[in-house]
Design a protein around this motif. Sequence first.
Motif, PDB file in Angstrom:
ATOM      1  N   GLU A 157       0.819  -1.212   0.000  1.00 25.12           N
ATOM      2  CA  GLU A 157       0.000   0.000   0.000  1.00 25.12           C
ATOM      3  C   GLU A 157       0.853   1.262   0.000  1.00 25.12           C
ATOM      4  N   VAL A 158       1.963   1.232   0.709  1.00 25.22           N
ATOM      5  CA  VAL A 158       2.873   2.385   0.704  1.00 25.22           C
ATOM      6  C   VAL A 158       3.376   2.636  -0.712  1.00 25.22           C
ATOM      7  N   SER A 159       3.776   1.572  -1.393  1.00 30.29           N
ATOM      8  CA  SER A 159       4.253   1.713  -2.774  1.00 30.29           C
ATOM      9  C   SER A 159       3.148   2.222  -3.693  1.00 30.29           C
ATOM     10  N   ARG A 160       1.931   1.737  -3.480  1.00 31.56           N
ATOM     11  CA  ARG A 160       0.814   2.115  -4.353  1.00 31.56           C
ATOM     12  C   ARG A 160       0.361   3.549  -4.135  1.00 31.56           C
ATOM     13  N   GLN A 161       0.367   3.992  -2.879  1.00 31.69           N
ATOM     14  CA  GLN A 161      -0.197   5.302  -2.563  1.00 31.69           C
ATOM     15  C   GLN A 161       0.841   6.411  -2.422  1.00 31.69           C
ATOM     16  N   ALA A 162       2.103   6.084  -2.438  1.00 26.60           N
ATOM     17  CA  ALA A 162       3.143   7.103  -2.255  1.00 26.60           C
ATOM     18  C   ALA A 162       2.983   8.224  -3.286  1.00 26.60           C
ATOM     19  N   PRO A 163       3.061   9.485  -2.844  1.00 27.41           N
ATOM     20  CA  PRO A 163       2.807  10.617  -3.734  1.00 27.41           C
ATOM     21  C   PRO A 163       4.019  11.002  -4.583  1.00 27.41           C
ATOM     22  N   ALA A 164       3.857  11.019  -5.886  1.00 35.75           N
ATOM     23  CA  ALA A 164       4.943  11.457  -6.769  1.00 35.75           C
ATOM     24  C   ALA A 164       5.199  12.946  -6.549  1.00 35.75           C
ATOM     25  N   ASP A 165       6.468  13.301  -6.297  1.00 38.42           N
ATOM     26  CA  ASP A 165       6.874  14.692  -6.046  1.00 38.42           C
ATOM     27  C   ASP A 165       6.163  15.287  -4.832  1.00 38.42           C
ATOM     28  N   GLY A 166       5.726  14.421  -3.928  1.00 37.39           N
ATOM     29  CA  GLY A 166       5.050  14.885  -2.723  1.00 37.39           C
ATOM     30  C   GLY A 166       5.839  14.533  -1.478  1.00 37.39           C
ATOM     31  N   THR A 167       5.118  14.418  -0.359  1.00 38.72           N
ATOM     32  CA  THR A 167       5.759  14.156   0.924  1.00 38.72           C
ATOM     33  C   THR A 167       5.090  12.984   1.622  1.00 38.72           C
ATOM     34  N   LEU A 168       5.905  11.988   1.957  1.00 39.68           N
ATOM     35  CA  LEU A 168       5.448  10.790   2.660  1.00 39.68           C
ATOM     36  C   LEU A 168       5.983  10.808   4.080  1.00 39.68           C
ATOM     37  N   GLY A 169       5.084  10.724   5.058  1.00 37.32           N
ATOM     38  CA  GLY A 169       5.493  10.665   6.455  1.00 37.32           C
ATOM     39  C   GLY A 169       5.344   9.255   6.987  1.00 37.32           C
ATOM     40  N   MET A 170       6.346   8.790   7.715  1.00 40.92           N
ATOM     41  CA  MET A 170       6.338   7.408   8.215  1.00 40.92           C
ATOM     42  C   MET A 170       6.635   7.401   9.703  1.00 40.92           C
ATOM     43  N   SER A 171       5.745   6.788  10.465  1.00 42.98           N
ATOM     44  CA  SER A 171       5.986   6.609  11.883  1.00 42.98           C
ATOM     45  C   SER A 171       6.764   5.311  12.078  1.00 42.98           C
ATOM     46  N   TRP A 172       6.856   4.831  13.315  1.00 40.77           N
ATOM     47  CA  TRP A 172       7.615   3.611  13.565  1.00 40.77           C
ATOM     48  C   TRP A 172       6.785   2.635  14.376  1.00 40.77           C
ATOM     49  N   SER A 173       6.916   1.380  14.037  1.00 39.56           N
ATOM     50  CA  SER A 173       6.440   0.265  14.849  1.00 39.56           C
ATOM     51  C   SER A 173       7.213  -0.951  14.362  1.00 39.56           C
ATOM     52  N   ARG A 174       7.101  -2.053  15.052  1.00 40.40           N
ATOM     53  CA  ARG A 174       7.806  -3.255  14.597  1.00 40.40           C
ATOM     54  C   ARG A 174       7.309  -3.675  13.213  1.00 40.40           C
ATOM     55  N   THR A 175       5.999  -3.559  12.995  1.00 40.48           N
ATOM     56  CA  THR A 175       5.441  -3.936  11.692  1.00 40.48           C
ATOM     57  C   THR A 175       5.896  -2.984  10.596  1.00 40.48           C
ATOM     58  N   LEU A 176       5.890  -1.676  10.885  1.00 36.61           N
ATOM     59  CA  LEU A 176       6.296  -0.708   9.868  1.00 36.61           C
ATOM     60  C   LEU A 176       7.780  -0.818   9.559  1.00 36.61           C
ATOM     61  N   ASP A 177       8.570  -1.216  10.537  1.00 37.62           N
ATOM     62  CA  ASP A 177       9.988  -1.404  10.285  1.00 37.62           C
ATOM     63  C   ASP A 177      10.196  -2.534   9.273  1.00 37.62           C
ATOM     64  N   VAL A 178       9.481  -3.638   9.471  1.00 38.54           N
ATOM     65  CA  VAL A 178       9.569  -4.747   8.514  1.00 38.54           C
ATOM     66  C   VAL A 178       9.037  -4.304   7.156  1.00 38.54           C
ATOM     67  N   ALA A 179       7.933  -3.556   7.163  1.00 37.38           N
ATOM     68  CA  ALA A 179       7.335  -3.087   5.904  1.00 37.38           C
ATOM     69  C   ALA A 179       8.328  -2.247   5.102  1.00 37.38           C
ATOM     70  N   SER A 180       9.077  -1.389   5.778  1.00 40.04           N
ATOM     71  CA  SER A 180      10.028  -0.520   5.084  1.00 40.04           C
ATOM     72  C   SER A 180      11.103  -1.330   4.358  1.00 40.04           C
ATOM     73  N   ARG A 181      11.423  -2.513   4.879  1.00 38.68           N
ATOM     74  CA  ARG A 181      12.419  -3.376   4.242  1.00 38.68           C
ATOM     75  C   ARG A 181      11.850  -4.073   3.004  1.00 38.68           C
ATOM     76  N   LEU A 182      10.526  -4.112   2.911  1.00 35.51           N
ATOM     77  CA  LEU A 182       9.874  -4.793   1.792  1.00 35.51           C
ATOM     78  C   LEU A 182       9.476  -3.846   0.669  1.00 35.51           C
ATOM     79  N   VAL A 183       9.593  -2.544   0.906  1.00 41.41           N
ATOM     80  CA  VAL A 183       9.258  -1.568  -0.140  1.00 41.41           C
ATOM     81  C   VAL A 183      10.368  -1.568  -1.181  1.00 41.41           C
ATOM     82  N   ARG A 184      10.023  -1.919  -2.406  1.00 41.80           N
ATOM     83  CA  ARG A 184      11.012  -2.007  -3.470  1.00 41.80           C
ATOM     84  C   ARG A 184      10.934  -0.825  -4.438  1.00 41.80           C
ATOM     85  N   GLU A 185       9.761  -0.219  -4.561  1.00 40.66           N
ATOM     86  CA  GLU A 185       9.582   0.881  -5.512  1.00 40.66           C
ATOM     87  C   GLU A 185       8.792   2.012  -4.880  1.00 40.66           C
TER      88      GLU A 185
END
Length: 316
Positions: A101-129
């Motif tokens: 979902e992060v990859s799908r919804q990330a804003p082109a030329d915009g601003t993405l804010g990311m908080s932290w949790s154990r799940t989000l930490d793993v998710a960040s490692r899986l974002v490829r694009e």
Amino acid sequence: MPEHSHEELLARISSEYYLENRSKVEIAGTYNVSRFQVARLLAEARERGIVEIKVHFPSRVSAADIRRIESVLGIREVIVADTAGDVIQARGILAKAAAAEVSRQAPADGTLGMSWSRTLDVASRLVRELPRCDIVQLAGALPTEGESNPLELIQRLGHVSGGLTWPLWAPLVVEDPTTAAGLRRQPEIAGALAKADSLDLAVVAIGAWKPGTSTVWERADAEVRKAAVEAGAVAECSGRLLDAAGVPVESGLDEQIIAVTIKQLQRTPKVIAVAQGEARAEAVLAVAKAGFVTTLIVDAPLAQALTDLIDEENSQ
């Protein structure tokens, strides 16, 4: 190579292949082995029980249940990850859904804010694009077991997006309110916090304000925890507390937190929220009532608990 070192190698390679979706060729390059050796190591990891593969049949949560959760909670999209196994396995499956979902919804030329949790930490490692966008850290660092680091999470996403990064060089919970106020005035920290005023997409995690369901709970002073409970706090999101009606709870914790505010999240056009486990059902309902979540990603047990909670409220 000592036996325990070999087992660690099996675990690392398996984690990268099964959880981080790295190819055998990529892993082979990292460890200076052939892809055929990687295949043999993966097979050995399964044989020795280091890796367990499970087949998940469709969950009890139907499409109709999901639509009802969306309608009652007023959330544009609810995604249910069909999880099973232990907490870590379920977290990996939930993280994979979040990364997509992060990859799908990330804003082109915009601003993405990311908080932290154990799940989000793993998710960040899986974002490829990601499209080119700036990455903002929405919550300060929170010491945890293992190698997880919120600053690395932001740097990781920034490398993928190719945009600017706005790290928060501060802890999430500061013991002294005066020190916290001083940190907020530092230019780098003030700049990152101000950047949260103009987010196009925010990604946060939902915790319940009770032991074992919020990483912030253990960091808060016992008196602060008690006062917040007495004030009606049931949910925690990036260190910010909410009552059952979705109203921010004023407590001493706010003066110690360095993170995005509820008002900033409410001004953000798109917010992805992630939550795991049925114990967080009441907290998810509270955060939904705050009105800022547009996409909710939960596991199957939590989705079932939400439908039960909705049925219970409707019967009263």
